[in-house]
Design an enzyme around this catalytic site. Sequence first.
Site, mmCIF file in Angstrom:
data_model
loop_
_atom_site.group_PDB
_atom_site.id
_atom_site.type_symbol
_atom_site.label_atom_id
_atom_site.label_comp_id
_atom_site.label_asym_id
_atom_site.label_seq_id
_atom_site.Cartn_x
_atom_site.Cartn_y
_atom_site.Cartn_z
ATOM 1 N N PRO A 50 29.474 41.913 -45.560
ATOM 2 C CG PRO A 50 27.927 43.760 -44.156
ATOM 3 C CD PRO A 50 28.169 42.377 -45.074
ATOM 4 C CD GLU A 51 33.359 38.132 -45.313
ATOM 5 O OE1 GLU A 51 34.915 37.497 -45.206
ATOM 6 O OE2 GLU A 51 33.400 37.162 -46.092
ATOM 7 C CE LYS B 130 33.629 39.626 -39.543
ATOM 8 N NZ LYS B 130 33.188 38.669 -39.585
ATOM 9 N NE ARG C 71 28.172 32.073 -41.412
ATOM 10 C CZ ARG C 71 29.196 33.849 -40.934
ATOM 11 N NH1 ARG C 71 29.447 33.984 -39.834
ATOM 12 N NH2 ARG C 71 29.078 34.963 -42.171
#
Length: 259
Positions: A2-3, A51, A248
């Site tokens: 989900p972006e 987001k 990340r």
Amino acid sequence: MPEGDTVWRTALHLHQALSGEVLTETDFRVPALATLDLSGATVDETVARGKHLLTRIGDRTLHTHLKMEGSWHLYKPGTAWRRPAHEARVVLRTEGWTAVGFALGVVEVVARDAEDTVVGHLGPDLLGPDWDEEEALRRLLADPERPVAEAILDQRNLAGIGNLYKAESLFLARLSPWRRVGDVPDLAGVVENARRLLTINRRHPAQVTTGINRRGQEHWVYERNGKPCRRCRTMVQVAKQGAAPFDRLTYWCPTCQPA
Ligand SMILES: [Zn+2]
């Protein structure tokens, strides 16, 4: 993953299904909201902020965030759910729809006039009606020493880019993810690329950055470590970037994106 594009589309679908409708039943399956019952209230709208999702119901706002695994589904009454019921965190029923938020990373209800307490920290929203590129660039350049990959992922600078669009935007700009943001020759171009990719992909579930919507060909470098670069055949690399807990994975081509 989900972006911003996925969240924008989720907001649109929730908005189309629920807005103007009276809630006939609500079920908040998180401890802090276990006793909350919003049945009888009317849903005004759902909007995306980066987001984050804001569902406005009377003088309250339901704030949700998909994080890594979350999703909102819409079901017609009597339809079987496509994810296990134990993953449901929120259920909102109207006469025509059941909206189920599964595995949401954030579920909270705040006063509508206090939305800033949950999304006020966000930088300009790449897909928002009030997108402000100048302000995003100002925020990015406020810490010029920061590696560009970390800076564009920080939602306080600009909101909507996740790990996929981070990697792909930097590849398209031929920029090393470790380049200091203050040394990026065309930072506006990087931001505009990310916005273009999010905009292209917001209306459909595929997240295509190459223009080729075929399995294994959708991306330039994202999750393509160990495979040859689509542009120069150099092996795509992967490494952790950033300090925990914000570290990340970063994917890049060392030839196209030299240090
Ligand atoms: Zn390459």
